[in-house]
Design a protein around this motif. Structure first.
Motif, short mmCIF file in Angstrom:
data_model
loop_
_atom_site.label_atom_id
_atom_site.label_comp_id
_atom_site.label_asym_id
_atom_site.label_seq_id
_atom_site.Cartn_x
_atom_site.Cartn_y
_atom_site.Cartn_z
N GLN A 8 1.48 4.85 -8.88
CA GLN A 8 0.35 3.97 -8.52
C GLN A 8 -0.14 3.20 -9.73
N LEU A 9 -0.27 3.91 -10.86
CA LEU A 9 -0.78 3.25 -12.06
C LEU A 9 0.21 2.21 -12.58
N SER A 10 1.48 2.52 -12.50
CA SER A 10 2.49 1.55 -12.96
C SER A 10 2.39 0.28 -12.13
N GLY B 160 0.82 -1.21 0.00
CA GLY B 160 0.00 0.00 0.00
C GLY B 160 0.85 1.25 0.00
N MET B 161 0.73 2.02 -1.05
CA MET B 161 1.38 3.33 -1.09
C MET B 161 0.33 4.31 -1.58
N SER B 162 0.02 5.26 -0.75
CA SER B 162 -1.12 6.12 -1.04
C SER B 162 -0.80 7.12 -2.13
N PHE B 163 -1.86 7.63 -2.75
CA PHE B 163 -1.69 8.81 -3.59
C PHE B 163 -1.45 9.96 -2.62
N GLY C 193 -3.16 1.95 -0.43
CA GLY C 193 -2.63 2.71 0.70
C GLY C 193 -3.74 3.55 1.28
N GLU C 194 -3.37 4.40 2.21
CA GLU C 194 -4.40 5.17 2.90
C GLU C 194 -4.54 6.56 2.30
N GLY C 195 -4.93 6.60 1.05
CA GLY C 195 -5.01 7.93 0.45
C GLY C 195 -6.13 8.07 -0.55
#
Lengths: 526, 469
Positions: free
Chosen positions: A216-218, A205-208, A233-235
């Motif tokens: 994120q799209l990659s 999870g890596m947020s925007f 992620g939490e975004g």
């Protein structure tokens, strides 16, 4: 509650495979490997070639070098900048094409690049970063000629001191095409879909906000290509992720940023994040500079104000509360699997069993040495145990409780390579979550400047419009696809060496491991 | 709810050029003079006003050393003429214990008063000697914790120094037992005596002012009383006089305005404490015990004596046992003393202060977990003032940090900032552990994980006997 009924009355929930329709058409992404060279003009290399003024431009070096290090373009008087990243360094000295020895003017010199000393760290050595870049470029494990010591880091413990005890020859000859690297994520038999992922890992999870939308799209496209998952992620859930709904996990974390009914209903897995390895015991951090208007809009917060998620969930102070949370998700999305992401405290085994009894499908333990986002330095190495210990504890405890085969154990926190993944599985995990490696594939040098200001100077962990343009989605997804592909090949070769047909056979096979700091005499001790 | 402890801070920039880990080497002779020079694109703006930097030597150094090591310019330069180089000045900082990383993070905290935050995960060794051989624990779902860091509930870092009564006695709801004197400070930290080789007299008034501003205490040899500056009388409640064995006692009127006094270990401690108590009955007395080959035994023996209120256990500056060939580390020695006193049933009655080797905020928390009530520090405060720990603090030898030129605003500001940053970090780890009071953190090894134990419990079972180091 539903799960309790299943347990007590031995009946299956009858649920259609999809109780809610997929919201938008899903994008198909090919997992074909295509060359994706570095986006930088001067690629960093382990060795550098120096050409002195004594060079008479005879072109002998360019003729000799099969790697193509020396480039003398037709019509040009001088050599172009050397392609140092393909130089194999000292390994070349034993060959008959070592340019330094064959130069008639002795004008060439090959030395180790002194900049390597500044790249990387104990956990991610320069060799490991370069090897990951090479895999992301070619889709193949790096040739041993390059001399990259990339299978382990230099941290002096954990995975870096554990090795596989490979037999001299496989006990059973298995064709690589027959080796199955997929794992199942739903082992509860509760009538919910039995999701299988083609590789035993998915994206962390890596947020925007912490990373750019291109990153994120990659990640999402690579996940779609390998029939695995990535996590929001939490975004919040970007609209541009919708074509990858079937490969996206919605994270419900303590700040509940961007969590809506819609974002829960559109995915196949929902993850409760109680804690994270980068900062165990602390909530998520997004510092003010990175809270741009787009990020603030997505999270329904105010631009330029630091966002600190609370810790823990203030509505969860017991396993019963946790079950209540899960029932909420399961009710909202009747096809979703639920993952519980926790950190690795001393009682992580108890937490895991508690989560299982509350109805989770996936227990995701996140060790203290991983993480990609901003974290107080004091939290990084000082809170909670490294993942290597936690996997063993949790796997053993779940086994003793008789529920090991009813739940999927996913480990993360400092897993950097296919070798780490295989070791984690041999220690007892079913699969793993990776994060930093994906960012390294996109060009991260681990300078650690992701947390504030305009964010990542390499355009990965940033929301700055100008900087994030550095990563093109097509290129980025291909780099991650290539990395996954190389990893899968490495994993297959490990399984083949043990004569295994499936990665599931590797789980818990600690007998195949040895530790360099031990006498490896556990059997005798018993 | 008591008033929340808060330290007022403001940024205090460094006086000296920064010393970064790396610098950019620029071979200009091959420069193509591109219009889109990568220097203009430096995210950290290290080049944009390059010409404006060249006003003095320091500014050139700043340009060189403020590089963040992202390699972007190196990799994008049209002619490939840029390179990064390790900064030898950075590598020369400190020593093997007080590493360049420790010195640099201390400088940053002293400048900003903020908790150091970075991205990209942990980058260090798996484990290490000393404080690196343990982790603090955290609470997950099953144990309630509170969010004390960013707001809603109060995590107390206050500690009491002195002897505590094992029980209270009442008669008709009235307390009949006399309560022993206690010194209450808002943070489990005191400023210790500077080692002789690092003792810089002009800094003493600033240290005392920082102690007063943060509400903590400062140990000072009574012989240095006159070096404490003009405000020394006003700050007397924050002064802890240290008295060598046999040294004359401070004048009564001065001693009576202090709250804690420390005496060196000697054969006549009881008599010495008696003398001090005669002059000032409500003063708390501490006994300084060097953690040498007899230190643990001596501390354990003294801890059982009814006249002992506080033991101050001190290792060398690197946290090692004093004068030992194979020295033990301070946290292990303090843990042994703590455990011995617990077994004797007297641990709760006395206070243990531990010093030596405390270099980072995490050490503060870990030392308390290992049995100290509070810790004493010295060198970090010196490092806060941009000290390089080059160990040459002698008259007429050039000091790279120009310690002689420090003014009060800078000196007090930087030390206060560091203490504030440590306090915030202590709260971070306590919050993660689910501990709401520093008093309860003492000896709470259940909230910690030790390398040896974890290895044995997990890998020992899998891999057998661990090889000798």
């Amino acid at each position: 509650m539903v799960d309790s009924l299943v347990r007590e009355k031995q009946h299956k929930q009858e649920l259609p495979e999809k109780t809610t329709a997929t919201f938008v058409p899903q994008e198909q992404v090919s997992r074909e490997v295509k060359r994706a060279p570095s986006r930088y003009r001067n690629e960093l290399s382990k060795y550098i070639i120096r050409r002195s003024n004594a060079c008479i431009l005879c072109g002998k070096c360019a003729e000799l070098c099969p790697q193509g290090v020396h480039v003398l373009k037709p019509g040009y008087k001088y050599f172009a900048a050397p392609q140092q990243q393909v130089c194999i360094g000292p390994a070349c000295q034993k060959t008959d094409h070592y340019c330094v020895d064959h130069c008639p003017q002795k004008a060439l010199q090959m030395v180790e690049n002194p900049m390597m000393k500044l790249m990387g760290d104990y956990r991610w050595t320069a060799d490991m970063i370069l090897a990951t870049w090479k895999m992301a470029e070619t889709g193949e494990p790096p040739s041993p000629e390059y001399g990259y010591d990339y299978e382990t880091g230099a941290s002096g413990g954990g995975f870096d001191r554990i090795r596989f005890k490979f037999p001299e020859k496989p006990p059973v000859e298995v064709d690589e095409s027959e080796i199955d690297t997929s794992i199942e994520l739903n082992r509860r038999g509760d009538g919910r879909p039995n999701i299988r992922i083609d590789v035993p890992w998915y994206g962390g999870g890596m947020s925007f906000g912490s990373v750019s939308i291109s990153t994120q799209l990659s990640k999402a496209r690579a996940a779609a290509a390998f029939n695995t998952f990535t996590c929001t992620g939490e975004g919040g859930y970007m609209e541009r992720l919708h074509p990858y709904d079937d490969h996206t996990i919605t994270q419900v974390a303590t700040g509940l940023f961007g969590v809506r009914e819609d974002t829960i209903q559109r995915v196949r897995i929902v993850e409760f994040k109680y804690a994270q390895g980068a900062k165990p015991g602390l909530g998520g951090h997004l510092l003010a500079d990175k809270v741009t208007s787009a990020v603030a809009r997505m999270r329904e917060t105010v631009m330029g104000i630091s966002l600190f998620s609370p810790f823990p969930f203030h509505s969860v102070y017991s396993i019963e509360d946790h079950q209540k949370h899960m029932d909420w998700i399961k009710h909202l999305n009747r096809r979703a699997l639920v993952s519980t992401k926790v950190s690795t405290p001393a009682d992580v085994d108890m937490v895991a069993v508690g989560s299982y009894s509350a109805g989770t499908h996936i227990i995701h333990i996140d060790g203290g040495y991983g993480g990609t986002g901003a974290a107080p330095d004091i939290a990084k190495k000082n809170i909670a145990m490294p993942i290597e210990y936690a996997i063993v504890k949790v796997h053993d405890f779940l086994t003793k409780e008789g529920v090991r085969d009813k739940v999927t154990l996913i480990a993360s926190g400092g897993l950097r390579s296919a070798h780490d993944i295989a070791k984690a599985i041999a220690l007892g995990a079913d699969g793993v979550v990776v994060g930093t490696a994906e960012l390294v594939a996109l060009g991260c040098v681990r300078c650690g400047r992701c947390e504030s200001g305009r964010g990542c100077p390499r355009g990965i962990a940033t929301t700055d419009e100008e900087l994030s343009k550095q990563v093109n989605v097509e290129w980025g997804s291909q780099r991650i696809i290539n990395l996954y592909s190389a990893w899968r090949k490495e994993l297959v070769s490990i399984l083949k060496a043990f004569g295994m047909r499936s990665v599931a056979e590797l789980r818990g096979r600690t007998d195949l491991l040895m530790h360099l700091d031990y006498e490896n005499n556990a059997e005798q001790r018993k | 709810m008591p008033e929340k402890y808060h330290i007022e801070t403001r940024p205090v920039p460094p006086r000296r050029p920064r010393i970064g880990k790396c610098g950019v080497v620029d071979w200009r002779e091959d420069c193509a003079r591109c219009h889109n020079c990568v220097k203009k694109a430096c995210v950290f703006d290290r080049y944009r006003q390059e010409t404006q930097y060249i006003r003095g030597l320091n500014e050139v150094d700043n340009l060189f050393f403020e590089c963040m090591g992202c390699f972007s310019c190196v990799q994008q330069c049209t002619k490939g003429i840029l390179a990064l180089a390790a900064n030898p000045a950075y590598e020369r900082l400190g020593n093997s214990y007080w590493t360049p990383e420790i010195i640099q993070t201390t400088w940053t905290q002293a400048e900003t008063a903020k908790i150091p935050v970075s991205g990209a995960g942990y980058r260090g060794k798996f484990t290490g000697p000393g404080f690196d051989a343990m982790w603090t624990d955290m609470s997950e779902i099953v144990r309630p914790t509170r969010d004390g860091i960013h707001g809603r509930e109060y995590i107390s870092t206050a500690v009491d120094i002195g002897r505590k009564s094992p029980l209270l006695t009442f008669n008709d709801d009235k307390l009949t037992a006399a309560l022993p004197p206690l010194v209450d400070i808002p943070m489990p930290l005191v400023i210790d005596l500077m080692p002789l080789e690092y003792k810089i007299n002009n800094l003493l008034p600033f240290m005392l002012a920082a102690a007063a501003r943060t509400g903590i205490l400062m140990l000072v040899d009574y012989r240095d009383w006159n070096l404490l500056g003009a405000d020394k009388e006003r700050h007397l409640p924050h002064v802890v006089f240290y008295l060598e064995a046999g040294a004359p006692l401070p004048p009564t009127e001065i001693l009576r305005r202090t709250r804690l006094v420390e005496i060196n270990d000697s054969s006549n401690i009881e008599r010495r404490i008696g003398e001090l108590k005669t002059i000032h009955p409500s003063i708390v007395t501490a006994v300084r015990i060097a953690l040498d080959s007899r230190g643990i035994e001596r501390a354990t023996e003294l801890g059982k004596q009814p006249y002992i209120e506080v033991l101050h256990l001190v290792s060398d500056i690197n946290g090692n046992q004093i004068d030992a060939i194979r020295p033990r580390f301070v946290k292990d020695m303090v843990r042994e003393v703590h455990n011995a006193l617990v077994k004797s049933g007297v641990r709760d009655q006395i206070t243990i202060m531990a010093g030596g080797g405390i270099a980072l905020a995490e050490h503060l928390a870990k030392q308390i977990i290992c049995g100290a009530d509070l810790v004493s520090v010295n060198l970090p405060l010196l490092i806060a003032l941009e000290c390089h720990l080059c160990h040459t603090c002698q008259p007429r030898i050039s000091c790279p940090a120009h310690m002689a030129d420090i003014d009060a605003a800078y000196g007090v500001g930087r030390m206060t900032n560091l203490i504030a940053a440590w306090h915030d970090q202590l709260i971070e780890v306590m919050g993660a552990m689910g501990i709401r009071e520093a008093r309860r953190l003492r000896g709470e090894v259940g909230r910690a994980l030790f390398f040896n134990e974890l290895e044995e419990e997990t890998f020992g079972r899998l891999f057998g006997t661990r090889k000798a180091a």
